[in-house]
Design a protein around this motif. Sequence first.
Motif, PDB file in Angstrom:
ATOM      1  N   ALA A 111       0.850  -1.190   0.000  1.00 17.86           N
ATOM      2  CA  ALA A 111       0.000   0.000   0.000  1.00 17.86           C
ATOM      3  C   ALA A 111       0.882   1.233   0.000  1.00 17.86           C
ATOM      4  N   LEU A 112       0.557   2.181  -0.906  1.00 22.13           N
ATOM      5  CA  LEU A 112       1.249   3.470  -0.936  1.00 22.13           C
ATOM      6  C   LEU A 112       0.347   4.465  -0.226  1.00 22.13           C
ATOM      7  N   VAL A 113       0.820   5.002   0.885  1.00 17.42           N
ATOM      8  CA  VAL A 113      -0.025   5.848   1.717  1.00 17.42           C
ATOM      9  C   VAL A 113       0.585   7.238   1.816  1.00 17.42           C
ATOM     10  N   GLY A 114      -0.255   8.235   1.996  1.00 18.35           N
ATOM     11  CA  GLY A 114       0.229   9.600   2.181  1.00 18.35           C
ATOM     12  C   GLY A 114      -0.910  10.573   1.994  1.00 18.35           C
ATOM     13  N   GLY A 115      -0.708  11.803   2.440  1.00 19.75           N
ATOM     14  CA  GLY A 115      -1.733  12.831   2.293  1.00 19.75           C
ATOM     15  C   GLY A 115      -1.850  13.236   0.837  1.00 19.75           C
ATOM     16  N   SER A 116      -2.829  14.124   0.512  1.00 18.22           N
ATOM     17  CA  SER A 116      -2.928  14.554  -0.872  1.00 18.22           C
ATOM     18  C   SER A 116      -1.728  15.440  -1.206  1.00 18.22           C
ATOM     19  N   GLY A 117      -1.211  15.266  -2.397  1.00 14.86           N
ATOM     20  CA  GLY A 117      -0.018  16.013  -2.805  1.00 14.86           C
ATOM     21  C   GLY A 117       1.275  15.371  -2.352  1.00 14.86           C
ATOM     22  N   SER A 118       1.199  14.162  -1.768  1.00 18.60           N
ATOM     23  CA  SER A 118       2.425  13.515  -1.300  1.00 18.60           C
ATOM     24  C   SER A 118       3.184  12.859  -2.446  1.00 18.60           C
ATOM     25  N   GLY A 119       2.518  12.687  -3.614  1.00 18.22           N
ATOM     26  CA  GLY A 119       3.197  12.116  -4.776  1.00 18.22           C
ATOM     27  C   GLY A 119       2.882  10.646  -4.998  1.00 18.22           C
ATOM     28  N   LYS A 120       1.934  10.079  -4.231  1.00 19.32           N
ATOM     29  CA  LYS A 120       1.707   8.636  -4.340  1.00 19.32           C
ATOM     30  C   LYS A 120       1.111   8.228  -5.687  1.00 19.32           C
ATOM     31  N   THR A 121       0.147   9.038  -6.192  1.00 18.36           N
ATOM     32  CA  THR A 121      -0.451   8.708  -7.500  1.00 18.36           C
ATOM     33  C   THR A 121       0.570   8.873  -8.623  1.00 18.36           C
ATOM     34  N   THR A 122       1.351   9.967  -8.550  1.00 21.54           N
ATOM     35  CA  THR A 122       2.385  10.197  -9.562  1.00 21.54           C
ATOM     36  C   THR A 122       3.364   9.030  -9.599  1.00 21.54           C
ATOM     37  N   LEU A 123       3.755   8.565  -8.406  1.00 22.04           N
ATOM     38  CA  LEU A 123       4.700   7.450  -8.339  1.00 22.04           C
ATOM     39  C   LEU A 123       4.106   6.203  -9.011  1.00 22.04           C
ATOM     40  N   LEU A 124       2.822   5.921  -8.698  1.00 19.51           N
ATOM     41  CA  LEU A 124       2.161   4.744  -9.266  1.00 19.51           C
ATOM     42  C   LEU A 124       2.159   4.833 -10.804  1.00 19.51           C
ATOM     43  N   LYS A 125       1.855   6.033 -11.322  1.00 18.20           N
ATOM     44  CA  LYS A 125       1.718   6.185 -12.775  1.00 18.20           C
ATOM     45  C   LYS A 125       3.059   6.143 -13.512  1.00 18.20           C
ATOM     46  N   LEU A 177      -5.481  -4.636   4.324  1.00 17.71           N
ATOM     47  CA  LEU A 177      -5.268  -5.377   3.081  1.00 17.71           C
ATOM     48  C   LEU A 177      -3.797  -5.694   2.780  1.00 17.71           C
ATOM     49  N   ALA A 178      -2.897  -4.779   3.144  1.00 12.09           N
ATOM     50  CA  ALA A 178      -1.543  -4.872   2.610  1.00 12.09           C
ATOM     51  C   ALA A 178      -0.581  -5.654   3.505  1.00 12.09           C
ATOM     52  N   ASP A 179       0.452  -6.233   2.834  1.00 15.35           N
ATOM     53  CA  ASP A 179       1.542  -6.881   3.566  1.00 15.35           C
ATOM     54  C   ASP A 179       2.563  -5.833   3.987  1.00 15.35           C
ATOM     55  N   ARG A 180       2.599  -4.749   3.208  1.00 16.63           N
ATOM     56  CA  ARG A 180       3.665  -3.775   3.398  1.00 16.63           C
ATOM     57  C   ARG A 180       3.084  -2.385   3.146  1.00 16.63           C
ATOM     58  N   ILE A 181       3.504  -1.429   3.969  1.00 15.58           N
ATOM     59  CA  ILE A 181       3.003  -0.067   3.814  1.00 15.58           C
ATOM     60  C   ILE A 181       4.177   0.863   3.546  1.00 15.58           C
ATOM     61  N   VAL A 182       4.040   1.664   2.464  1.00 17.58           N
ATOM     62  CA  VAL A 182       5.057   2.651   2.145  1.00 17.58           C
ATOM     63  C   VAL A 182       4.400   4.024   2.326  1.00 17.58           C
ATOM     64  N   VAL A 183       4.984   4.863   3.195  1.00 20.81           N
ATOM     65  CA  VAL A 183       4.390   6.173   3.453  1.00 20.81           C
ATOM     66  C   VAL A 183       5.170   7.238   2.694  1.00 20.81           C
ATOM     67  N   LEU A 184       4.449   8.045   1.899  1.00 23.24           N
ATOM     68  CA  LEU A 184       5.088   9.145   1.185  1.00 23.24           C
ATOM     69  C   LEU A 184       4.691  10.476   1.805  1.00 23.24           C
ATOM     70  N   SER A 185       5.641  11.410   1.777  1.00 28.95           N
ATOM     71  CA  SER A 185       5.333  12.766   2.206  1.00 28.95           C
ATOM     72  C   SER A 185       6.211  13.702   1.383  1.00 28.95           C
ATOM     73  N   ALA A 186       5.595  14.685   0.746  1.00 32.63           N
ATOM     74  CA  ALA A 186       6.294  15.673  -0.073  1.00 32.63           C
ATOM     75  C   ALA A 186       7.258  15.033  -1.064  1.00 32.63           C
ATOM     76  N   GLY A 187       6.815  13.950  -1.687  1.00 30.76           N
ATOM     77  CA  GLY A 187       7.605  13.345  -2.750  1.00 30.76           C
ATOM     78  C   GLY A 187       8.739  12.453  -2.270  1.00 30.76           C
ATOM     79  N   ARG A 188       8.765  12.114  -0.998  1.00 31.70           N
ATOM     80  CA  ARG A 188       9.819  11.222  -0.476  1.00 31.70           C
ATOM     81  C   ARG A 188       9.167  10.105   0.321  1.00 31.70           C
ATOM     82  N   ILE A 189       9.868   8.952   0.407  1.00 33.73           N
ATOM     83  CA  ILE A 189       9.399   7.867   1.265  1.00 33.73           C
ATOM     84  C   ILE A 189       9.863   8.159   2.687  1.00 33.73           C
ATOM     85  N   VAL A 190       8.894   8.243   3.597  1.00 32.15           N
ATOM     86  CA  VAL A 190       9.266   8.540   4.991  1.00 32.15           C
ATOM     87  C   VAL A 190       9.137   7.328   5.889  1.00 32.15           C
TER      88      VAL A 190
END
Lengths: 516, 256
Positions: free
Chosen positions: B34-48, B204-217
């Motif tokens: 799961a790619l998690v983060g607030g809006s504008g964190s870059g998660k959708t951009t990363l997926l695409k 749902l997820a085995d692993r959670i990746v948290v993004l904030s301001a375009g970085r993995i935190v």
Amino acid sequence: MNARLAAAWALLPEYLGWHVLLSASALLLGVAISLPLAVAASRSARLRWPVLAGASLIQTIPSLALLALFYPVLLAVSALSLRLVGRGFPALGFLPSLLALTLYSMLPILRNGAAAILGVDRAIREAADGVGMTPRQSLFQVELPLAAPVIMAGVRTAAVWTIGAATLSTPVGQTSLGNYIFAGLQTENWVFVLFGCAASAALALIADQLLGLVEAGARKRSRGLTLAGLAGLAVGVALALLPLASFGKPGSYVIGAKNFSEQYILADLMAQRLQAEGASVQRKEDLGSAVAYRALAAGEIDAYVDYSGTLWTNVLQRADNPGRKPVLDQLTAELKRRDGVVVLGSLGFENAYAFVMRPDRAAALHIASIADLAREAPHLTLGSDLEFLSRPEWKAVQAAYGLAFKTQRSYQPTFMYRALTGGEADVISAFSSDGRIAADHLVVVSDPKAAIQPYDAVVLISPKRAQDARLLAALKPMIGKVSVEAMREANLSVDRDQRKATPAEAATALRKRLGL
Amino acid sequence: MAGAIELTGIEKRYGGHVALAGVSLAVQPGEFTALVGGSGSGKTTLLKTINGLVTPDAGEVRVQGEGAADQPPHLLRRKIGYVFQEIGLFPHLSVAENIAITPKLLGWAPDRIGPRVAALLELVALPSEVAGRAPSELSGGQRQRVGVARALAAEPKIMLMDEPFGALDPLTRDQLGADYRGLHERLGLTTLMVTHDMAEAVLLADRIVVLSAGRIVADGRPAELLAKTTDPEVRALLEAPKRQADRLRAKLGEAP
């Protein structure tokens, strides 16, 4: 009334056939050009503005002017192609009409097309990318099918516009339903005018409904509806074109006419004499003055009647007036030398420009000559036909007498007489062979300085028919036979309000009276 | 063994705005991330960037060992399932035609596509009679089931999901989430799912990746992530579902 309606019905297969052929071709060509342009415009923001602005710009040109403009352009291109590849093409008739109407049909298709493709939901475009479509697959499998109903709505608008504007192709020599309207307006045959309007409106409605079926098919994703609409269109076009198959056989003569009653009558007279010789004859009517001569010189029409003064000033660019016979002689020699055009001879009457007034008005103002007229002109209104004020004759009269009117108004010839009798104009630029001068007891203002050139009616033959024995045999006996009285009477029978004759009936009567 | 998805130093800028500031991430085959983060964190951009809907300014994307930049994007996308919140079913095609689209693009024979569509409808628990219907005749939940079936149609090993259940009502969302997790197991998929809902990610997820301001935190299994993170923002994010559950229990009383 019934006789006129019958005459109108008899002409319908030919007029309708040409009208359908012209509008259907223009629409098909318009769609073929506009759709790819709409796709390109929807893809590139940089292209979108110039394409849509260009199409809008074309739409602001009055359609009649657009049609007329294509004639000189095509003439120049044809001359160029004749020089370069040894082959020209007709600059009059179908081609200029087709091109102008095609341009005219493009805006609604372009605008709706670009808007419809751009209007496809962003999520659906993303899905098309996401499932692995190429941009081309996305266009053909997703965007165009979804945009189809809006595009079809644009095609419907274009169809209605095109069918309406196609009536205006008559003055550039293309037969259409406009022939009813233009001829009817000239001869005040309102049955013809209404018949032409009704026929073109009905045609537009039918086309609109059938295209509406295609649009509904695209909207409801019903292949049956779409096919029904397309089949209806195909059958309609095919039926309309059927009468044309027997028309326009090679070897038939093309007789031209400008846009007034005398021209229609004389064209009919020439046609009748040719048909009596067993020839088949086509007509190109309602040609503009300059268009008619150039069309003859280019061989697009074989014969028509013009006037010596018109040719003298417009074609030879002469402003002087050496007198009636010298003008005719020099014309005959010059036109032959320059363009190979044969001046067969004068029909025997003059149709000169003449200033004409109501007798009561002329008496009250003590006007007998143009010199008297010049004195009173600053208080008077001149009514003229549509071309008089831009003609060299007008400049010659102005220069000779210092003529300057308070107001100048232009009318269709028919309405010009109405303006004079109704008092909206004090004096009009009439034609001396016009039957209405005698019928309305109008006064012709004399021209003591002979500023207005002679206007002998002359028969012109195109260069390629110069040696055509049958044509010459049919037309030569007319030379010198038509008196101005006979012509005035024939004109009046067509122009008057009561017991109107058709130009063909007037031609028959004239032919019998003159023993031709 | 190569990872299913390997991202190295991905950067993406939109005008002056930095959407991704050097992201590296490796996803192993079979993982549900799961790619998690607030809006504008870059998660959708990363997926695409993974299926080429976004081209990174810098960095490398490798999918199943192949460089994404080395192949035409449409061929890459046919190998990757893609599900997003707006679903994007083609309204002019029936449910069956929607599902069959990628196999058709790949040139599958019709006698292979027909049974495949039927099997997929069963897989996403839709009755076979919806096959001939238009997407507009379906409920939101049914539509997203079709969206999942369409993404799975060409038998991809990798699924990218962008807030796939975000627009559904809570019950449908719960059911669909659980059903999809089952599919992930059965088909041996590698799933990367963007969500802003931490509860969904944890469930749902085995692993959670948290993004904030375009970085993995933060990056790890849900339980160990909570144990080891020191970032107060990440901690707050991770504790949110737990706090919510506690408050719910207090308001509704202990379940019998």
